[in-house]
Enzyme design. Structure first.
Site, PDB file in Angstrom:
ATOM      1  N   GLU A 156      -4.756  13.324   9.185  1.00 59.02           N
ATOM      2  CA  GLU A 156      -5.458  12.523   7.407  1.00 59.02           C
ATOM      3  C   GLU A 156      -6.271  12.255   7.791  1.00 59.02           C
ATOM      4  O   GLU A 156      -6.848  10.528   8.007  1.00 59.02           O
ATOM      5  CB  GLU A 156      -4.274  11.576   6.802  1.00 59.02           C
ATOM      6  N   ASP A 215       0.714  -1.456  -0.090  1.00 61.92           N
ATOM      7  CA  ASP A 215      -0.136  -0.085  -0.168  1.00 61.92           C
ATOM      8  C   ASP A 215       0.787   1.494  -0.029  1.00 61.92           C
ATOM      9  O   ASP A 215       0.891   1.907   0.874  1.00 61.92           O
ATOM     10  CB  ASP A 215      -1.186  -0.369   1.577  1.00 61.92           C
ATOM     11  N   GLN A 218      -3.304  -5.407   6.912  1.00 61.40           N
ATOM     12  CA  GLN A 218      -2.326  -4.237   7.196  1.00 61.40           C
ATOM     13  C   GLN A 218      -3.563  -4.789   8.223  1.00 61.40           C
ATOM     14  O   GLN A 218      -4.881  -4.536   8.435  1.00 61.40           O
ATOM     15  CB  GLN A 218      -3.540  -3.291   6.522  1.00 61.40           C
ATOM     16  N   ASP A 228      -1.898   9.062  10.306  1.00 65.01           N
ATOM     17  CA  ASP A 228      -2.571   8.303   9.072  1.00 65.01           C
ATOM     18  C   ASP A 228      -4.018   7.830   9.156  1.00 65.01           C
ATOM     19  O   ASP A 228      -3.868   7.333  10.196  1.00 65.01           O
ATOM     20  CB  ASP A 228      -2.264   7.261   8.611  1.00 65.01           C
ATOM     21  N   HIS A 230      -1.604  11.721  -3.090  1.00 62.37           N
ATOM     22  CA  HIS A 230      -0.678  10.573  -3.778  1.00 62.37           C
ATOM     23  C   HIS A 230      -1.798   9.659  -3.969  1.00 62.37           C
ATOM     24  O   HIS A 230      -1.950   8.207  -4.227  1.00 62.37           O
ATOM     25  CB  HIS A 230       0.412   9.425  -3.180  1.00 62.37           C
ATOM     26  N   ASP A 231      -3.049   9.790  -3.020  1.00 62.12           N
ATOM     27  CA  ASP A 231      -4.122   9.588  -2.935  1.00 62.12           C
ATOM     28  C   ASP A 231      -5.646   9.809  -4.454  1.00 62.12           C
ATOM     29  O   ASP A 231      -5.211  10.844  -5.431  1.00 62.12           O
ATOM     30  CB  ASP A 231      -5.318   9.533  -2.103  1.00 62.12           C
ATOM     31  N   HIS A 247      -3.372   0.789  11.628  1.00 56.75           N
ATOM     32  CA  HIS A 247      -2.710  -0.064  11.673  1.00 56.75           C
ATOM     33  C   HIS A 247      -1.039  -0.574  10.653  1.00 56.75           C
ATOM     34  O   HIS A 247      -0.648   0.096  11.042  1.00 56.75           O
ATOM     35  CB  HIS A 247      -3.604  -1.218   9.963  1.00 56.75           C
ATOM     36  N   ARG A 251      -3.970   3.848  -8.253  1.00 57.99           N
ATOM     37  CA  ARG A 251      -3.414   5.222  -7.669  1.00 57.99           C
ATOM     38  C   ARG A 251      -1.858   5.874  -8.299  1.00 57.99           C
ATOM     39  O   ARG A 251      -1.192   6.932  -8.000  1.00 57.99           O
ATOM     40  CB  ARG A 251      -3.540   4.864  -6.134  1.00 57.99           C
ATOM     41  N   ARG A 292       2.356  12.939   9.997  1.00 60.34           N
ATOM     42  CA  ARG A 292       0.530  12.873   9.246  1.00 60.34           C
ATOM     43  C   ARG A 292       0.291  11.902   9.681  1.00 60.34           C
ATOM     44  O   ARG A 292       1.095  10.345   9.666  1.00 60.34           O
ATOM     45  CB  ARG A 292       0.630  12.705   8.291  1.00 60.34           C
TER      46      ARG A 292
HETATM   47  C1  GLC Z   1      -4.406   6.603   3.872  1.00 60.62           C
HETATM   48  C2  GLC Z   1      -3.509   6.766   2.997  1.00 60.62           C
HETATM   49  C3  GLC Z   1      -3.656   5.890   1.837  1.00 60.62           C
HETATM   50  C4  GLC Z   1      -3.906   4.400   2.893  1.00 60.62           C
HETATM   51  C5  GLC Z   1      -4.672   4.627   3.435  1.00 60.62           C
HETATM   52  C6  GLC Z   1      -4.370   3.606   4.433  1.00 60.62           C
HETATM   53  O1  GLC Z   1      -5.737   7.539   3.815  1.00 60.62           O
HETATM   54  O2  GLC Z   1      -2.807   8.186   2.267  1.00 60.62           O
HETATM   55  O3  GLC Z   1      -2.724   6.204   0.887  1.00 60.62           O
HETATM   56  O4  GLC Z   1      -3.771   3.662   1.449  1.00 60.62           O
HETATM   57  O5  GLC Z   1      -4.469   5.482   4.473  1.00 60.62           O
HETATM   58  O6  GLC Z   1      -2.768   3.113   5.454  1.00 60.62           O
END
Ligand code: GLC
Length: 676
Positions: free
Chosen positions: A359, A174, A285, A317, A428-429, A217, A554, A315
């Site tokens: 995020e 990922d 994950q 996540d 990146h998403d 995770h 992506r 960040r």
């Molecule tokens: C966040 C990241 C994404 C990832 C997800 C799981 O949203 O930006 O790329 O797939 O977390 O970690």
């Protein structure tokens, strides 16, 4: 009697500490002072636990640390109490974690802590411009990144988010968001020493490093997960593991799917565990269990350890997912904010130079809590992504109509003045078309129909569309369809270059610059440039050749930096030159405009022309009104609207010239009253 008891406890607590660390005992039983000390008992204990790890701090340092504890301990305790029945014990352990890491914090970072305590708005200042890149795709290795600092400085960057670089699991991971070891760097990128050296190098150049803290995770291969698989009960309790489908099925009734295409469902059967483990994202994950205080303490230690390497922004996540509650969609639960408050308070004590960025890609009404609302106001993350702004920029570019944009911004809750948004156009998403049905209805649109229009448009399927993108995670059950693609390809540059038509190429460039002007000029936070967008890099269709990437489109917008293309930024007349210098000019203008400080709110203005977006920023040094033309046609200059705002002699701060008489295609102006 009480006084004597209090004295005894205090003596015990502060035993072995230097004299100046000790807290004076109360004078009279039942006195004001005694009550105060009783209220501060945990605080004293906390301080003692912390100081016990630190040798003998001198008087100045002790006073500094005591002040920090006094300021942040109540927030830490309140956060812990909201989630853990055994909160005082957790606080005691946290004190030790903090003390241990404080003792190891390098002198240069202690100096940065001090500097930031005196400049709490460091991340809100108009010159704070961010850049997002994968270290390998940008420069091969961490050392390579160090060699390209000049490029970042040329653009005016003060904040660098390097995408996941800690050791991920092998194979599919990922994009690095499946971490196998948080204390090791991906070997192909370098070592932990390289990371530390890069942080120092960046810091000396005035650039803060932001790193992902994947806290929802870990990879199935992480030592905690390995120990759980071996049956160690301590580590089984780090995860959500169920012996049968009873609870998973009960949860699934209200859980959405993040990756319905390649990871349907939210639980994965694991033979070794002999159980169903919670896996919100991919099956490898594993969601960690934040209701277990050991998890809190592990992550706290990790944050402080990485902060001691020089990481300045974390960040957080996928933070929205970190607390689970039956019968809900298990996002944005109140405990998420209590935990963030506790973590942040601990980090304020141990490493005040550090900031958090949430995020949370969630609805506006849920999002604001990540910057603090209600009792958590001003106590959680300093930064959060402004997803709505991003979606609305793309929406107005497709429709050439700004009414929905204005409506959405006007209904958007105001953030605490001490925080900032991370504003962006691409990352990146994928882009999830988060258009609110309420906002759509308010301007006469249907939410579902507009979302469908946007995904069709950016797939290039809508008649007349300029865009080239791909659908991501189409979900027939919900009708949800997200979009992948690079900013330039989505904004029409790919199709225009293919057509060879100079007019279309010109329009695509103007469109890209308009989109950048909006999120750079928005002003309530740090604008983030996504690697390659400053050069107009197109979709990378080669992703499909890489086995580890081919199922996740992506990667279409995660290209390798094209340094030959970057060279063309020096060559006048090239696409690269126009885009790079256009963006650089916007950043330079932003840095010199005091109105761009993130403490001040932005307001969208209603005005009669549906192609124009007007944003107002109020500031003691005068009002700034931004005017954006979202159409490829000329539009009359909105003199009347500007006059109503008290700007009668409009002066454009981007070009530093009086405003033009009409607005060209995709024009962007940041207007103040003409300086005298
Ligand atoms: C966040 C990241 C994404 C990832 C997800 C799981 O949203 O930006 O790329 O797939 O977390 O970690």
């Amino acid at each position: 009697m009480k006084a004597r008891l209090a004295q005894k406890v205090l003596t015990k607590l502060t035993h072995g500490l230097p004299r100046h660390c000790k807290i004076k005992p109360p004078t009279r039983p039942g006195s004001q002072r005694l009550r105060k000390i009783h209220g501060r008992m945990d605080e004293a204990l906390f301080f003692a636990g912390m100081a016990g790890q630190m040798g003998a701090p001198d008087a100045y340092r002790t006073a500094d640390l005591q002040a920090r504890v006094r300021r942040h301990f109540p927030d830490l305790m309140a956060g812990l109490q909201a989630v853990y029945p055994q909160a005082p014990a957790v606080a005691g352990r946290a004190a030790q974690v903090i003390g241990r890491n404080l003792a190891e914090r390098p002198a240069e970072l202690l100096a940065l802590d001090l500097e930031r305590i005196h400049t709490p708005d460091w991340f809100q200042q108009p010159h704070m411009h961010g850049y997002i890149a994968y270290a390998d795709r940008f420069a091969g290795t961490l050392k390579g990144v160090g060699q390209h600092i000049g490029y970042l400085k040329e653009l005016g960057i003060r904040y660098l988010h390097l995408m996941p670089l800690l050791l991920p699991r092998e194979g599919e991971n990922d994009g690095g968001y499946a971490v196998a070891d948080y204390r090791q760097v991906r070997p192909d990128l370098g070592s932990m020493e390289d990371l530390e050296a890069l942080c120092t190098q960046l810091r000396h150049e005035g650039i803060s490093l932001c790193l992902d803290l994947v806290l929802n995770h870990v990879a199935r291969e992480h030592p905690w997960a390995q120990a759980a698989r071996r049956g160690d009960p301590r580590y089984r309790a780090y995860f959500y593991i169920y012996p049968d489908r009873t609870l998973p099925d009960a949860f699934e009734r209200t859980l959405p799917e993040v990756f319905p295409d390649f990871a349907p469902g939210n639980f994965t059967w694991d033979e070794e565990l002999q159980g169903w483990v919670w896996t919100t994202f991919n099956r490898w994950q594993w969601d960690v269990n934040w209701s277990n205080p050991e998890v809190f303490l592990e992550y706290l230690d990790l944050i402080l350890w990485l902060a001691n390497k020089g990481v300045e922004v974390f960040r957080l996540d996928a933070i929205a997912f970190t607390w689970k509650r039956l019968g809900t969609h298990c996002q944005n639960q109140p405990e998420v904010h209590a935990l963030t408050q506790a973590l942040r308070a601990a980090v304020r004590i141990a490493a005040p130079a550090v900031a958090f960025k949430a995020e949370a890609i969630v609805a506006p009404e849920d999002l604001i809590a990540y910057l603090g609302s209600g009792k958590h106001y001003g106590k959680v993350s300093e930064l959060a992504y402004h997803n709505t702004l991003m979606v609305q920029i793309w929406s107005s570019l497709a429709s050439r109509d700004t009414r929905l944009f204005t409506q959405a911004l006007r209904r958007f809750p105001q953030k605490p003045p001490s925080t900032a948004w991370a504003t962006y156009l691409r990352c990146h998403d994928d882009i999830g078309w988060a258009i609110s049905d309420t906002d759509a209805a308010a301007v006469g649109l249907s939410g579902p129909a507009h979302r469908r229009f946007l995904s069709d448009f950016y797939r290039g399927e809508f008649p007349g569309s300029f865009a080239r993108g791909l659908h991501f995670q189409e979900n027939p059950a919900t009708g949800d369809r997200r979009t992948s693609g690079s900013a330039a390809s989505l904004a029409g540059l790919e199709a225009a270059l293919e057509s060879g038509n100079p007019r279309l190429i010109n329009l695509a460039i103007e469109r890209i610059l308009l989109a950048h002007a909006v999120f750079i000029g928005y002003g309530e936070g740090i604008p983030l440039i996504y690697m390659g967008d400053e050069l107009g890099m197109l979709n990378d269709y080669d992703y499909a050749q890489e086995p580890a990437h081919q199922d996740d489109n992506r990667w279409l917008h995660r290209p390798r930096m094209d340094w030959a293309k970057a060279q063309k930024r020096h060559q006048e007349g090239t696409v690269e030159h126009r885009i790079f210098h256009g963006i650089k000019g916007l950043l330079q203008a932003r840095a010199r405009i005091p109105q761009m400080h993130a403490a001040f709110p932005t307001q969208a203005l209603w005005q009669p022309n549906p192609h124009l977006l007007l944003l107002r920023r109020e500031h003691p040094q005068g009002r700034l009104v931004q005017v954006y033309n979202f159409s490829e046609q000329d539009q009359p200059f909105p003199f009347e609207a500007l006059q109503q705002e008290g700007i009668v002699q409009p002066f454009d701060q981007i070009t530093q010239a009086p405003a033009p008489a009409y607005l060209g295609p995709y024009a962007r102006l940041w207007l103040t009253q003409r300086p005298v």
